[in-house]
Structure formats: structure tokens, C-alpha cells
Design a protein around this motif. Structure first.
Motif, PDB file in Angstrom:
ATOM      1  N   ALA A 104       0.830  -1.205   0.000  1.00  0.00           N
ATOM      2  CA  ALA A 104       0.000   0.000   0.000  1.00  0.00           C
ATOM      3  C   ALA A 104       0.865   1.255   0.000  1.00  0.00           C
ATOM      4  O   ALA A 104       0.563   2.231  -0.710  1.00  0.00           O
ATOM      5  CB  ALA A 104      -0.946  -0.007   1.198  1.00  0.00           C
ATOM      6  N   ARG A 105       1.940   1.226   0.779  1.00  0.00           N
ATOM      7  CA  ARG A 105       2.860   2.363   0.805  1.00  0.00           C
ATOM      8  C   ARG A 105       3.453   2.626  -0.565  1.00  0.00           C
ATOM      9  O   ARG A 105       3.582   3.781  -0.999  1.00  0.00           O
ATOM     10  CB  ARG A 105       3.981   2.083   1.811  1.00  0.00           C
ATOM     11  N   GLU A 134       0.938   4.151  -2.971  1.00  0.00           N
ATOM     12  CA  GLU A 134       0.782   5.573  -2.644  1.00  0.00           C
ATOM     13  C   GLU A 134       1.961   6.382  -3.176  1.00  0.00           C
ATOM     14  O   GLU A 134       1.789   7.497  -3.680  1.00  0.00           O
ATOM     15  CB  GLU A 134       0.662   5.741  -1.131  1.00  0.00           C
ATOM     16  N   LEU A 181      -4.632  -4.103  -0.645  1.00  0.00           N
ATOM     17  CA  LEU A 181      -4.893  -2.792  -1.227  1.00  0.00           C
ATOM     18  C   LEU A 181      -6.212  -2.189  -0.748  1.00  0.00           C
ATOM     19  O   LEU A 181      -6.374  -0.966  -0.744  1.00  0.00           O
ATOM     20  CB  LEU A 181      -4.899  -2.891  -2.755  1.00  0.00           C
ATOM     21  N   ARG A 229      -8.112   0.604  -2.686  1.00  0.00           N
ATOM     22  CA  ARG A 229      -7.262   0.955  -3.830  1.00  0.00           C
ATOM     23  C   ARG A 229      -7.290  -0.118  -4.926  1.00  0.00           C
ATOM     24  O   ARG A 229      -6.723   0.081  -5.997  1.00  0.00           O
ATOM     25  CB  ARG A 229      -5.817   1.182  -3.382  1.00  0.00           C
TER      26      ARG A 229
END
Length: 353
Positions: free
Chosen positions: A24-25, A28, A54, A57
Motif C-alpha cells: 500500500a505504501r 501511494e 490494497l 485501492r
């Protein structure tokens, strides 16, 4: 005295056991909002895990990636990405899935985040391949290079031993040809020899203990280095033959590389002695060709094209295709010698040089 040009490829690598937790980082950091997750039908469970990580996302999952990226599949995936409003793609799996991501990026420009679960190495290259009308066409384009690659050895623990070995030798092929590329350079030479050595250590250990995370990490490290070589310098006869056999005769990718590599090295041995010495030294063998052949055979990998679906009657046509469009190679392309190379690979003969 060395004379060379060196260009590095822009890429972010996140390496280590458990690295998937940073997904996820990394999405982003790409500035993306919706990711289409790509996989083969067999990797659906892994893709669902990625989608779960995710959360909001995740735009959806496209699970129809296949070998050699048929143009019809690439077009379908591009349309799905458009319909779902995806602004990036996450490719989890081997070269087939990464290749599909690249095909999407080629036309749409969507950024790709790759999560390799094999040792193919294509995630580190701007090289793409698409099969249309029975012919595999390859090219280079900076748009297809994954922006970020997450290497997590834990994701490879379940990779079957047979696939681990052939995928690893596929990676060795990238580094081996990089050592005698016309645009080789000292940095790639160092990476190539280190990558071959890492895989030469790792593959026998994986055969003995498939869930040895240290061996899996060593193999993934080697694959990263070998893939980086593939992405920075040109390839030669071996890759041309494998693209011919895979794209025109639908042979499995990694197995084809595993079988052909010793014979391509033997073909080029006298014309590239320094490269062959580096390969042999990395694998602890007498000659490069024999060391690769022995690594494959001793690890239980196929060593004959006839064992993976090639028909002897098609060898002449394969040779004709390989002779089209002359390309750089240490030894000039000689039809008779290449036809003999294919015969030896078909029969699985151990190289004599």
C-alpha cells in the motif's frame, strides 16, 4: 583498455522477507488511486491477497495472463483497466503476468508495480514481447519498465521445485548473454557473474529443501541481478532461438531457455572466451556450456526439446525463422551450425565444449 557507455535504468526495488506488507505504501508513492491486479488463473489466490492488502485501492483482478502475451489478451486487459478506471497495475506472478502488465503500459502508459514470484527477471527490463499471428515480436520501450518491484522471498516458498529450477536457469541465460553483449560494460559484467553464482548456489539448495527461505532469498537476489543485466544490455543468439521456439511453436518459456542455453553457449564458446570463463567460474564448472547443462540435469530439469513438445519435423522451420533478421552475436550465424545446435537441443545431448 575498456571502452563503454553505461546507462542505469530507473527502478525502485523493495527486497526482503515480508516485503509485500509495504504494498500500500508503494502504491501511494506512485501517486496511484486504483490498481488493477494482474495474474494467471493459477495465481488467483495470490492476486486476491494483493487485492485485500490494497483494500479500496484495488480496482479489480484480471486473471487471464498467459505465456507469450497473445495480442488478444493484451487488448482485453487494456479495456478492463479502462472500464474499471485503474490508474496503475500490480502484476503478481512470473514473466507471463509481468509481460501482460508491460503490454498494458505500452499503449496506456499506466505505471506498473511488479511482484515476482518466479526468477524470470523481466520485471527489471524495458523489454516487452507480444505474440500475434504465431510470431512473437519483441521491443524496448521505457514506458513498460515497472516503476517499482517488490521482491519477497516468502512468496516463492510454494514455487514448485521444477519451476524454480527452470525459472532460475532462465535468469542465468540473461546474465550469460549479457557477458558477451556488444554493449556490455564492467558494471553489468559484475552483476552478471554475481547473479549466476547466486543462482548456482541457490538452485541445488532449493532442490534439497524447497522451503529454505535463505536459498529462496539467494535465488531471488540472483534473479534481480540477472534481470538487471537483461534490462541494460542486448541479448544474442540464445534469446532469439527461445523467442522463436516459444512464439512460433508454443513451447513453455522457462523450460525452453533451460534446454537451449547450454547449446547456445557451446555455439559461441570459441568466439567469447572471457565470457565463458566467467560463467564457468561462477558455476564451478570446467566449461560454461557443460556447467549449465549439468546444473539443469542434476536439478531434475528437462534437457531435451523433444520432452517439452517440440516436433523434430519443425526443426528446419525453426532454423529458418532464427536465421531471419540478422542480429549481433559473437559468432556469425551459420545455418548448418544452428541447425545442428537445434538438433542437439532436441535430443538433449550434453555439450562437448
Amino acid at each position: 583498455m575498456n571502452s563503454f557507455i553505461y546507462n542505469s535504468q530507473p527502478a525502485r526495488v523493495v527486497f526482503g522477507a515480508g516485503a509485500l506488507a509495504h504494498l500500500a505504501r508503494e502504491i501511494e508513492a506512485l501517486g496511484a488511486r486504483k490498481a488493477l491486479v494482474l495474474c494467471t488463473p493459477e495465481q488467483r489466490t495470490s492476486a486476491e491477497r494483493v487485492a485485500d492488502l490494497l483494500g479500496a485501492r484495488a480496482a479489480g483482478i484480471f486473471d487471464r495472463a498467459v505465456m507469450h502475451v497473445p495480442i488478444e489478451t493484451a487488448r482485453e486487459a487494456r479495456e478492463v483497466a479502462r472500464e474499471l478506471g485503474a490508474d496503475c497495475a500490480v502484476a503478481i506472478g512470473g514473466g507471463s503476468t509481468t509481460g501482460l502488465g508491460k503490454a498494458i503500459a505500452l499503449d496506456s502508459g499506466l505505471p506498473i508495480l511488479a511482484i515476482p514470484t518466479t526468477y524470470a527477471g523481466s520485471e527489471m527490463t524495458p523489454i516487452y514481447g507480444i505474440t500475434e499471428g504465431g510470431l512473437k515480436k519483441t521491443g524496448r520501450d521505457a514506458r513498460v519498465l515497472p516503476r517499482t518491484v517488490i521482491y519477497d522471498p516468502e512468496l516463492t516458498l510454494g514455487l514448485p521445485v521444477s519451476m524454480s529450477v527452470t525459472s532460475g536457469i532462465n535468469a542465468i541465460a540473461h546474465a550469460a548473454e549479457g557477458l558477451y553483449a556488444t554493449d556490455a560494460n564492467p558494471i553489468m559484467d559484475l552483476m552478471a557473474q554475481e547473479g549466476i553464482a547466486a543462482l548456482g548456489r541457490a538452485l541445488p539448495a532449493i532442490v534439497q529443501s524447497p522451503r529454505d527461505v535463505e536459498a529462496r532469498s539467494d535465488a531471488l537476489y540472483g534473479a534481480w541481478l540477472c534481470g538487471t543485466v537483461l534490462g541494460n544490455v542486448g541479448m544474442a543468439l540464445h534469446h532469439k532461438l527461445c523467442h522463436t521456439l516459444g512464439g512460433s511453436f508454443n513451447l513453455p518459456h522457462a523450460e525452453t531457455h533451460t534446454i537451449v542455453l547450454p547449446h547456445a553457449l557451446a555455439y559461441n564458446a570459441a568466439a567469447a572466451p572471457q565470457a565463458m570463463a566467467r560463467i564457468a567460474r561462477a558455476l564451478g564448472g570446467m566449461t560454461a556450456a557443460q556447467a549449465v547443462y549439468d546444473l539443469a540435469k542434476n536439478s531434475g530439469a528437462p534437457v531435451a526439446l523433444q520432452d517439452i513438445g517440440m516436433k523434430e519435423a519443425d526443426l528446419d522451420r525453426a532454423c529458418d525463422i532464427a536465421m531471419q533478421n540478422q542480429y549481433p552475436n559473437p559468432r556469425p550465424l551459420e545455418r548448418g551450425a544452428i541447425r545442428l545446435l537445434l538438433q542437439d537441443a532436441f535430443e538433449g545431448a550434453r555439450p562437448t565444449a
